[in-house]
Design an enzyme around this catalytic site. Structure first.
Site, PDB file in Angstrom:
ATOM      1  N   CYS A  55       4.894  -3.356  -6.662  1.00 20.39           N
ATOM      2  CA  CYS A  55       4.016  -4.377  -7.261  1.00 20.39           C
ATOM      3  C   CYS A  55       3.225  -3.815  -8.432  1.00 20.39           C
ATOM      4  O   CYS A  55       2.635  -4.571  -9.196  1.00 20.39           O
ATOM      5  CB  CYS A  55       3.070  -4.955  -6.211  1.00 20.39           C
ATOM      6  SG  CYS A  55       1.945  -3.718  -5.536  1.00 20.39           S
ATOM      7  N   CYS A  69      -3.996  -6.564  -5.645  1.00 22.63           N
ATOM      8  CA  CYS A  69      -4.103  -7.889  -5.034  1.00 22.63           C
ATOM      9  C   CYS A  69      -5.300  -7.966  -4.090  1.00 22.63           C
ATOM     10  O   CYS A  69      -5.932  -6.955  -3.769  1.00 22.63           O
ATOM     11  CB  CYS A  69      -2.819  -8.202  -4.284  1.00 22.63           C
ATOM     12  SG  CYS A  69      -2.682  -7.247  -2.763  1.00 22.63           S
ATOM     13  N   CYS A  88       0.204  -3.520   1.331  1.00 25.16           N
ATOM     14  CA  CYS A  88      -1.030  -3.384   0.563  1.00 25.16           C
ATOM     15  C   CYS A  88      -2.010  -2.465   1.298  1.00 25.16           C
ATOM     16  O   CYS A  88      -2.752  -1.704   0.666  1.00 25.16           O
ATOM     17  CB  CYS A  88      -1.674  -4.745   0.332  1.00 25.16           C
ATOM     18  SG  CYS A  88      -0.499  -6.008  -0.196  1.00 25.16           S
TER      19      CYS A  88
END
Ligand code: FES
Length: 150
Positions: A35, A60, A104
Protein backbone atom coordinates in the site's frame (compact mmCIF):
# COMPACT_ATOMS: atom_id res chain seq x y z
CA UNK A 1 -20.33 1.85 10.60
CA UNK A 2 -19.92 -1.65 12.02
CA UNK A 3 -16.81 -2.26 9.92
CA UNK A 4 -14.61 -0.53 12.49
CA UNK A 5 -14.88 -0.77 16.26
CA UNK A 6 -15.46 2.31 18.37
CA UNK A 7 -11.91 2.00 19.67
CA UNK A 8 -10.48 2.05 16.14
CA UNK A 9 -12.53 5.15 15.33
CA UNK A 10 -11.49 6.81 18.59
CA UNK A 11 -7.76 6.19 18.05
CA UNK A 12 -8.07 7.22 14.40
CA UNK A 13 -9.81 10.49 15.23
CA UNK A 14 -7.82 11.22 18.39
CA UNK A 15 -4.49 9.43 17.99
CA UNK A 16 -2.34 9.32 21.13
CA UNK A 17 1.36 10.11 21.20
CA UNK A 18 1.56 11.62 17.72
CA UNK A 19 4.69 13.55 16.93
CA UNK A 20 8.44 13.50 16.91
CA UNK A 21 10.96 13.04 19.73
CA UNK A 22 13.84 15.25 18.63
CA UNK A 23 16.42 13.61 20.90
CA UNK A 24 15.06 10.09 20.52
CA UNK A 25 17.21 7.19 21.68
CA UNK A 26 15.84 5.03 18.87
CA UNK A 27 13.93 5.65 15.65
CA UNK A 28 12.29 3.01 13.51
CA UNK A 29 10.79 3.54 10.08
CA UNK A 30 8.91 0.80 8.31
CA UNK A 31 6.74 0.62 5.24
CA UNK A 32 4.25 -1.67 3.63
CA UNK A 33 5.37 -2.49 0.12
CA UNK A 34 1.84 -3.12 -1.10
CA UNK A 35 0.00 0.00 0.00
CA UNK A 36 3.04 2.28 0.30
CA UNK A 37 2.10 3.40 3.80
CA UNK A 38 4.88 4.39 6.17
CA UNK A 39 5.17 4.46 9.95
CA UNK A 40 7.88 6.08 12.04
CA UNK A 41 8.32 5.36 15.74
CA UNK A 42 10.47 7.36 18.19
CA UNK A 43 11.47 6.05 21.61
CA UNK A 44 13.18 7.33 24.74
CA UNK A 45 14.79 4.70 26.95
CA UNK A 46 15.92 4.94 30.54
CA UNK A 47 17.22 1.95 32.49
CA UNK A 48 15.61 -0.42 30.03
CA UNK A 49 12.21 1.27 30.29
CA UNK A 50 10.42 3.05 27.46
CA UNK A 51 9.89 6.42 29.09
CA UNK A 52 8.42 8.04 25.98
CA UNK A 53 7.07 6.92 22.63
CA UNK A 54 5.82 8.97 19.72
CA UNK A 55 4.86 8.13 16.16
CA UNK A 56 4.12 9.55 12.76
CA UNK A 57 2.07 7.52 10.33
CA UNK A 58 1.60 8.34 6.69
CA UNK A 59 -1.02 5.76 6.16
CA UNK A 60 -4.58 4.58 6.42
CA UNK A 61 -6.91 4.97 9.38
CA UNK A 62 -6.22 1.45 10.62
CA UNK A 63 -2.48 2.14 10.59
CA UNK A 64 -3.01 5.36 12.56
CA UNK A 65 -5.25 3.61 15.10
CA UNK A 66 -2.80 0.69 15.37
CA UNK A 67 0.21 2.89 15.97
CA UNK A 68 -1.69 5.01 18.50
CA UNK A 69 -2.76 1.91 20.42
CA UNK A 70 0.72 0.37 20.18
CA UNK A 71 2.33 3.46 21.75
CA UNK A 72 -0.14 3.30 24.63
CA UNK A 73 0.58 -0.37 25.14
CA UNK A 74 4.37 -0.02 25.35
CA UNK A 75 4.86 3.36 27.03
CA UNK A 76 6.33 2.91 30.49
CA UNK A 77 7.08 -0.76 29.82
CA UNK A 78 10.44 -2.57 29.78
CA UNK A 79 12.01 -3.05 26.35
CA UNK A 80 11.66 -6.81 26.70
CA UNK A 81 7.91 -6.46 27.08
CA UNK A 82 7.61 -4.01 24.16
CA UNK A 83 9.49 -6.47 21.97
CA UNK A 84 6.82 -9.04 22.70
CA UNK A 85 4.08 -6.80 21.33
CA UNK A 86 2.37 -8.49 18.41
CA UNK A 87 0.13 -7.00 15.78
CA UNK A 88 -2.53 -9.41 16.95
CA UNK A 89 -2.40 -7.98 20.45
CA UNK A 90 -2.69 -4.46 19.00
CA UNK A 91 -5.68 -5.47 16.89
CA UNK A 92 -7.31 -7.17 19.87
CA UNK A 93 -6.80 -4.09 22.02
CA UNK A 94 -8.63 -2.16 19.31
CA UNK A 95 -11.51 -4.65 19.57
CA UNK A 96 -10.52 -6.08 16.22
CA UNK A 97 -9.72 -4.94 12.72
CA UNK A 98 -11.35 -6.16 9.52
CA UNK A 99 -9.36 -9.16 8.22
CA UNK A 100 -8.12 -7.28 5.17
CA UNK A 101 -6.82 -4.53 7.45
CA UNK A 102 -4.76 -6.78 9.73
CA UNK A 103 -1.64 -5.99 7.73
CA UNK A 104 -1.93 -2.36 8.85
CA UNK A 105 -1.38 -3.44 12.46
CA UNK A 106 1.78 -5.28 11.39
CA UNK A 107 3.31 -1.90 10.62
CA UNK A 108 2.94 -0.98 14.31
CA UNK A 109 4.65 -4.17 15.47
CA UNK A 110 7.46 -3.66 12.99
CA UNK A 111 7.90 0.02 13.83
CA UNK A 112 8.28 -0.76 17.55
CA UNK A 113 10.85 -3.45 16.80
CA UNK A 114 12.71 -1.19 14.36
CA UNK A 115 12.95 1.62 16.93
CA UNK A 116 14.24 -0.74 19.65
CA UNK A 117 16.70 -2.31 17.22
CA UNK A 118 17.97 1.16 16.35
CA UNK A 119 18.44 1.87 20.06
CA UNK A 120 20.35 -1.38 20.58
CA UNK A 121 22.58 -0.74 17.59
CA UNK A 122 23.33 2.88 18.55
CA UNK A 123 24.35 1.78 22.03
CA UNK A 124 26.22 -1.35 20.96
CA UNK A 125 23.90 -3.49 23.04
CA UNK A 126 24.00 -7.13 21.99
CA UNK A 127 20.65 -8.44 20.83
CA UNK A 128 19.05 -11.66 19.76
CA UNK A 129 17.88 -11.52 16.14
CA UNK A 130 15.00 -13.79 17.07
CA UNK A 131 13.49 -10.90 19.02
CA UNK A 132 13.37 -8.81 15.87
CA UNK A 133 12.12 -11.33 13.38
CA UNK A 134 9.13 -9.20 12.42
CA UNK A 135 11.34 -6.40 11.19
CA UNK A 136 14.51 -8.27 10.19
CA UNK A 137 13.06 -10.90 7.95
CA UNK A 138 12.77 -9.90 4.33
CA UNK A 139 9.46 -11.34 3.29
CA UNK A 140 6.17 -9.57 3.64
CA UNK A 141 4.03 -9.82 6.70
CA UNK A 142 0.56 -9.51 5.33
CA UNK A 143 -0.44 -12.91 6.66
CA UNK A 144 0.75 -11.99 10.12
CA UNK A 145 -2.72 -11.87 11.56
CA UNK A 146 -3.14 -15.57 10.95
CA UNK A 147 -6.71 -15.24 9.74
CA UNK A 148 -6.14 -12.60 7.12
CA UNK A 149 -8.57 -14.20 4.74
CA UNK A 150 -6.34 -14.02 1.68
FE1 FES B 1 -1.56 0.61 4.20
FE2 FES B 1 -3.36 0.23 6.04
S1 FES B 1 -3.66 0.22 3.92
S2 FES B 1 -1.25 0.42 6.31
Amino acid sequence: MSLYSEKVMDHFKHPRNVGVIEDADGVGEVGNAKCGDIMKMYIKVENGILTDVKFETFGCGSAIASSSMATEMIKGKPLSEALGLTNKAVAEALDGLPAYKMHCSVLAEQAVQAAILDYYKKNNIPYDEADFKCVLCAHEHDEHGGDDGE
